[in-house]
Motif scaffolding. Sequence first.
Motif, PDB file in Angstrom:
ATOM      1  N   LYS A 247      31.565  33.577  42.812  1.00  0.00           N
ATOM      2  CA  LYS A 247      30.528  34.070  42.011  1.00  0.00           C
ATOM      3  C   LYS A 247      30.572  33.817  39.925  1.00  0.00           C
ATOM      4  O   LYS A 247      30.141  33.959  39.236  1.00  0.00           O
ATOM      5  CB  LYS A 247      29.994  35.498  42.069  1.00  0.00           C
ATOM      6  N   ARG A 248      31.991  33.891  39.613  1.00  0.00           N
ATOM      7  CA  ARG A 248      32.263  33.743  38.210  1.00  0.00           C
ATOM      8  C   ARG A 248      31.950  32.633  37.528  1.00  0.00           C
ATOM      9  O   ARG A 248      31.636  32.037  36.699  1.00  0.00           O
ATOM     10  CB  ARG A 248      34.259  34.270  37.955  1.00  0.00           C
ATOM     11  N   LEU A 249      32.370  31.545  38.700  1.00  0.00           N
ATOM     12  CA  LEU A 249      32.647  29.873  37.924  1.00  0.00           C
ATOM     13  C   LEU A 249      30.632  29.436  37.522  1.00  0.00           C
ATOM     14  O   LEU A 249      30.552  28.605  37.666  1.00  0.00           O
ATOM     15  CB  LEU A 249      33.346  28.929  38.862  1.00  0.00           C
ATOM     16  N   GLU A 250      30.233  30.256  38.931  1.00  0.00           N
ATOM     17  CA  GLU A 250      28.743  29.501  38.826  1.00  0.00           C
ATOM     18  C   GLU A 250      27.900  30.287  37.866  1.00  0.00           C
ATOM     19  O   GLU A 250      27.271  29.428  37.184  1.00  0.00           O
ATOM     20  CB  GLU A 250      27.692  30.081  40.152  1.00  0.00           C
ATOM     21  N   LYS A 251      28.245  31.761  37.822  1.00  0.00           N
ATOM     22  CA  LYS A 251      27.744  32.247  36.495  1.00  0.00           C
ATOM     23  C   LYS A 251      28.454  31.576  34.929  1.00  0.00           C
ATOM     24  O   LYS A 251      27.759  31.239  34.596  1.00  0.00           O
ATOM     25  CB  LYS A 251      27.390  33.858  36.228  1.00  0.00           C
TER      26      LYS A 251
ATOM     27  N   ILE B 203      29.686  45.328  43.773  1.00  0.00           N
ATOM     28  CA  ILE B 203      30.308  46.648  42.674  1.00  0.00           C
ATOM     29  C   ILE B 203      31.452  44.653  41.944  1.00  0.00           C
ATOM     30  O   ILE B 203      31.277  44.909  40.344  1.00  0.00           O
ATOM     31  CB  ILE B 203      31.505  47.020  42.829  1.00  0.00           C
ATOM     32  N   ILE B 204      31.829  43.945  42.719  1.00  0.00           N
ATOM     33  CA  ILE B 204      32.842  42.944  42.544  1.00  0.00           C
ATOM     34  C   ILE B 204      31.515  41.972  41.270  1.00  0.00           C
ATOM     35  O   ILE B 204      32.224  41.419  40.203  1.00  0.00           O
ATOM     36  CB  ILE B 204      33.679  42.246  42.897  1.00  0.00           C
TER      37      ILE B 204
ATOM     38  N   PHE C  10      31.704  37.768  54.947  1.00  0.00           N
ATOM     39  CA  PHE C  10      31.053  36.560  53.988  1.00  0.00           C
ATOM     40  C   PHE C  10      31.479  35.450  53.676  1.00  0.00           C
ATOM     41  O   PHE C  10      31.355  34.766  53.328  1.00  0.00           O
ATOM     42  CB  PHE C  10      31.064  36.726  52.863  1.00  0.00           C
ATOM     43  N   GLY C  11      32.630  35.131  54.546  1.00  0.00           N
ATOM     44  CA  GLY C  11      33.631  34.556  55.145  1.00  0.00           C
ATOM     45  C   GLY C  11      34.505  33.359  53.790  1.00  0.00           C
ATOM     46  O   GLY C  11      34.790  32.620  53.659  1.00  0.00           O
ATOM     47  N   ASN C  12      34.832  35.112  52.936  1.00  0.00           N
ATOM     48  CA  ASN C  12      35.549  34.220  51.815  1.00  0.00           C
ATOM     49  C   ASN C  12      36.226  35.542  52.039  1.00  0.00           C
ATOM     50  O   ASN C  12      35.751  37.309  52.145  1.00  0.00           O
ATOM     51  CB  ASN C  12      34.536  33.677  50.398  1.00  0.00           C
ATOM     52  N   THR C  13      37.165  35.774  50.867  1.00  0.00           N
ATOM     53  CA  THR C  13      38.035  37.298  50.596  1.00  0.00           C
ATOM     54  C   THR C  13      37.896  37.410  49.312  1.00  0.00           C
ATOM     55  O   THR C  13      36.277  36.677  48.766  1.00  0.00           O
ATOM     56  CB  THR C  13      40.089  36.063  49.966  1.00  0.00           C
ATOM     57  N   ILE C  14      37.752  39.080  49.028  1.00  0.00           N
ATOM     58  CA  ILE C  14      37.230  39.401  47.996  1.00  0.00           C
ATOM     59  C   ILE C  14      37.535  38.912  46.591  1.00  0.00           C
ATOM     60  O   ILE C  14      36.214  38.469  46.042  1.00  0.00           O
ATOM     61  CB  ILE C  14      37.482  41.539  48.062  1.00  0.00           C
ATOM     62  N   TYR C  15      38.342  38.799  46.510  1.00  0.00           N
ATOM     63  CA  TYR C  15      38.723  37.464  45.177  1.00  0.00           C
ATOM     64  C   TYR C  15      38.211  36.478  44.846  1.00  0.00           C
ATOM     65  O   TYR C  15      37.601  35.219  44.103  1.00  0.00           O
ATOM     66  CB  TYR C  15      40.435  37.559  44.387  1.00  0.00           C
ATOM     67  N   GLY C  16      38.259  35.108  46.340  1.00  0.00           N
ATOM     68  CA  GLY C  16      37.501  34.142  46.536  1.00  0.00           C
ATOM     69  C   GLY C  16      35.713  34.229  46.452  1.00  0.00           C
ATOM     70  O   GLY C  16      35.934  33.623  45.348  1.00  0.00           O
ATOM     71  N   LEU C  17      35.493  35.510  46.747  1.00  0.00           N
ATOM     72  CA  LEU C  17      34.064  35.319  46.729  1.00  0.00           C
ATOM     73  C   LEU C  17      34.076  35.923  45.038  1.00  0.00           C
ATOM     74  O   LEU C  17      33.017  35.437  44.142  1.00  0.00           O
ATOM     75  CB  LEU C  17      33.524  36.652  46.819  1.00  0.00           C
ATOM     76  N   LEU C  18      34.462  36.283  44.825  1.00  0.00           N
ATOM     77  CA  LEU C  18      34.885  36.560  42.374  1.00  0.00           C
ATOM     78  C   LEU C  18      35.092  35.815  41.867  1.00  0.00           C
ATOM     79  O   LEU C  18      33.818  34.834  41.293  1.00  0.00           O
ATOM     80  CB  LEU C  18      35.396  37.961  42.428  1.00  0.00           C
ATOM     81  N   GLN C  19      35.669  34.908  42.571  1.00  0.00           N
ATOM     82  CA  GLN C  19      36.184  33.549  41.951  1.00  0.00           C
ATOM     83  C   GLN C  19      34.346  32.758  41.639  1.00  0.00           C
ATOM     84  O   GLN C  19      33.973  32.683  40.490  1.00  0.00           O
ATOM     85  CB  GLN C  19      36.939  32.600  42.079  1.00  0.00           C
TER      86      GLN C  19
END
Length: 302
Positions: free
Chosen positions: A253-257, A209-210, A242-251
């Motif tokens: 993925k955002r940076l990778e994209k 979702i995120i 996932f070894g990361n927070t929700i917003y940490g993982l979102l960040q």
Amino acid sequence: MKNDLFKDFVATRSHINSNNHGNIGFKNNYISYEVNFFNSGNGLSYCAHTTKCNNELKLKVARGERDYYSIFFNHKGSPNVIKSKDKTFILNEGQMCISSAPRYDISRYYKSGAEYNTQTIVIDKNLADRLNISKLITKFEFGTTNITLKQRQIFHELSRVNLLNSEFQGLFLEAKILELIYYICDDNSLEVTSLSNDEIKTLNKAKDIITTNMQNPPSIKQLAKMCATNEYKLKKEFKEYFGNTIYGLLQEKRLEKSKVLLEMNDISIKEAANLVGYASMSHFSKIFKERFGVFPSWIRKK
């Protein structure tokens, strides 16, 4: 085609073997290949590979002159097909396997249209003997096992090495790789998660979702409601799995994209930032530099 592809891989491997750490890759009509690598200089090395294929390929790693162990991890992505000795492994997402070289040739098979995200740790046999882990490693040889939650967390930490000053990167990477090997070899360290299959499905749903709503992601309260759970449980189990927070993982993925978008060279830095949900250019440039070690403008120039 095969000769050109072989030359590209030889040049890439030569660069890796002659440098301590870095990032290198190539792209042609048949394959896109990128690798982040680290060589400790004392018999320990680590590579994180991202491979995208436009054609079916078979790559063969022939016997070398030194004895070493290769540990393959399919942290995420398409299933890997690896053939070593007389056995063929289907290394699914979330699994690992170990192979000895140079006793056996290793062949890896890539499907057309698939994307592979794998990690490889190479341990020189002399180092393994000094650490007294050779017998433990060979116990797992020619079999697959699941990547544990603790190992996932270490992979996440390895992916963020660019946050460190260069003088500490080598020390950090070596420590984390040895920690990863410890969690492979020590039976007592194997974790048994209390998460059920339904809970894991819920966590993957939250992640989907995120990552598919980067521009306008839901709040944690909204996300918990969408996943039919509560905020505390979602945050706790998401970090555990996932070894990361929700917003940490979102960040992440955002940076990778955004990096992928910038590498396409047909949109501006501002457009790339907006497409992944960043309105502030200064903030975007700052965290991009922290993640990848360079500013977005450098990617555009490259």
